[in-house]
Motif scaffolding. Structure first.
Motif, mmCIF file in Angstrom:
data_model
loop_
_atom_site.group_PDB
_atom_site.id
_atom_site.type_symbol
_atom_site.label_atom_id
_atom_site.label_comp_id
_atom_site.label_asym_id
_atom_site.label_seq_id
_atom_site.Cartn_x
_atom_site.Cartn_y
_atom_site.Cartn_z
ATOM 1 N N PRO A 29 -9.823 -37.536 -30.726
ATOM 2 C CA PRO A 29 -9.393 -38.667 -31.699
ATOM 3 C C PRO A 29 -8.072 -38.966 -31.814
ATOM 4 N N ASP A 30 -7.224 -39.225 -30.628
ATOM 5 C CA ASP A 30 -5.909 -39.554 -30.812
ATOM 6 C C ASP A 30 -5.712 -41.070 -31.107
ATOM 7 N N PRO A 31 -5.028 -41.394 -32.248
ATOM 8 C CA PRO A 31 -4.806 -42.458 -32.900
ATOM 9 C C PRO A 31 -4.796 -43.602 -32.188
ATOM 10 N N ARG A 32 -4.238 -43.474 -30.968
ATOM 11 C CA ARG A 32 -4.231 -44.723 -29.856
ATOM 12 C C ARG A 32 -5.562 -44.964 -29.321
ATOM 13 N N VAL A 33 -6.224 -43.911 -29.000
ATOM 14 C CA VAL A 33 -7.641 -44.136 -28.719
ATOM 15 C C VAL A 33 -8.371 -44.630 -29.507
ATOM 16 N N LEU A 34 -8.572 -44.276 -30.820
ATOM 17 C CA LEU A 34 -9.169 -44.879 -31.951
ATOM 18 C C LEU A 34 -8.854 -46.271 -32.061
ATOM 19 N N ALA A 35 -7.521 -46.800 -31.860
ATOM 20 C CA ALA A 35 -7.350 -47.947 -31.818
ATOM 21 C C ALA A 35 -7.685 -48.814 -30.757
ATOM 22 N N LEU A 36 -7.843 -48.282 -29.553
ATOM 23 C CA LEU A 36 -8.630 -48.885 -28.421
ATOM 24 C C LEU A 36 -10.004 -49.207 -28.585
ATOM 25 N N LEU A 37 -10.646 -48.088 -29.262
ATOM 26 C CA LEU A 37 -12.071 -48.385 -29.707
ATOM 27 C C LEU A 37 -12.230 -49.470 -30.798
ATOM 28 N N ALA A 38 -11.266 -49.575 -31.591
ATOM 29 C CA ALA A 38 -11.306 -50.632 -32.634
ATOM 30 C C ALA A 38 -11.120 -52.142 -32.027
ATOM 31 N N GLU A 39 -10.440 -52.089 -30.960
ATOM 32 C CA GLU A 39 -10.146 -53.344 -30.301
ATOM 33 C C GLU A 39 -11.622 -53.955 -29.513
ATOM 34 N N ARG A 40 -12.069 -52.768 -28.872
ATOM 35 C CA ARG A 40 -13.297 -53.179 -28.357
ATOM 36 C C ARG A 40 -14.411 -53.476 -29.265
ATOM 37 N N LEU A 41 -14.476 -52.823 -30.548
ATOM 38 C CA LEU A 41 -15.421 -53.088 -31.349
ATOM 39 C C LEU A 41 -15.298 -54.777 -32.173
ATOM 40 N N ASN A 42 -14.119 -54.831 -32.333
ATOM 41 C CA ASN A 42 -13.683 -56.233 -32.772
ATOM 42 C C ASN A 42 -13.942 -57.278 -31.825
#
Length: 206
Positions: A29-42
């Motif tokens: 759960p690296d914050p940068r990985v979570l941010a990338l997942l958020a981009e794909r979700l959005n």
């Protein structure tokens, strides 16, 4: 990290006794990985005018963007609070590795997806719940739309299995709007995380 990778490395060391190796920390759960997942979700969530319909594209089951007018799209006005997310990991025989995917899901929900109904965890194979199980839980919670977010680095066979499972479930539940986000993919941010893990591992080498 599951049992498969250490076992494979141990086998290689038996074959090559002079081989030396070490492990870097998993991306987790690296914050940068979570941010990338958020981009794909959005990206998937905002494609309201181009719903990712469940259908066969060529010979392979996949989710393909299809043009639809607002009158044809019955799910155009679904609110985020009526939308659930299924985060899909690979799945392992190692319970600790599977628990880590659940940890990623929870942190992803709390840091980037709290406006959505929930973030459920599913797995491609080996351990339950599979993608249909995650989708079914979201449906029972009352979701009108579910966005499947693959916790996978790159497209390939695993991603196609995610699509196939979503396709099979969606065929029996046409009232549920199911969409699929893209994989994390090759990008500079991911490369930075991998380099950081590599440099951390080098510092631990005596």
């Amino acid at each position: 990290m599951g049992e498969e990778f250490p076992a494979a490395m141990a086998l290689e060391q038996q074959r090559h006794p002079t081989l030396m190796y070490d492990y870097g920390r998993p991306l987790g759960p690296d914050p940068r990985v979570l941010a990338l997942l958020a981009e794909r979700l959005n990206e998937a969530a905002t494609e309201i005018s181009r719903p990712r319909s469940l259908e066969l594209a060529g010979a392979r089951p996949r989710l393909r963007a299809v043009d639809a007018s607002p009158s044809e799209d019955l799910h155009a006005h679904v609110e985020p609070g009526e939308t659930a997310v299924v985060l899909v990991g690979e799945g392992s025989t190692d319970a600790t590795a599977n628990a880590e995917i659940h940890r990623v899901s929870r942190l992803f929900w709390e840091t980037h997806a709290y406006d959505f109904m929930t973030v459920e965890t599913a797995f491609v194979s080996v351990t339950p719940p599979g993608v249909p199980g995650g989708l079914e839980r979201c449906r029972r919670l009352g979701a009108k739309r579910v966005i499947v977010v693959p916790y996978l680095l790159f497209a390939g066979g695993l991603l196609e299995r995610v699509w196939a499972q979503a396709l099979a479930y969606g065929a029996g539940h046409p009232d549920l709007d199911i969409r699929c986000a893209e994989v994390i993919g090759d990008c500079e941010t991911l490369a930075d995380v991998v380099i950081d893990r590599y440099e951390e591992a080098l510092q631990l080498v005596p």
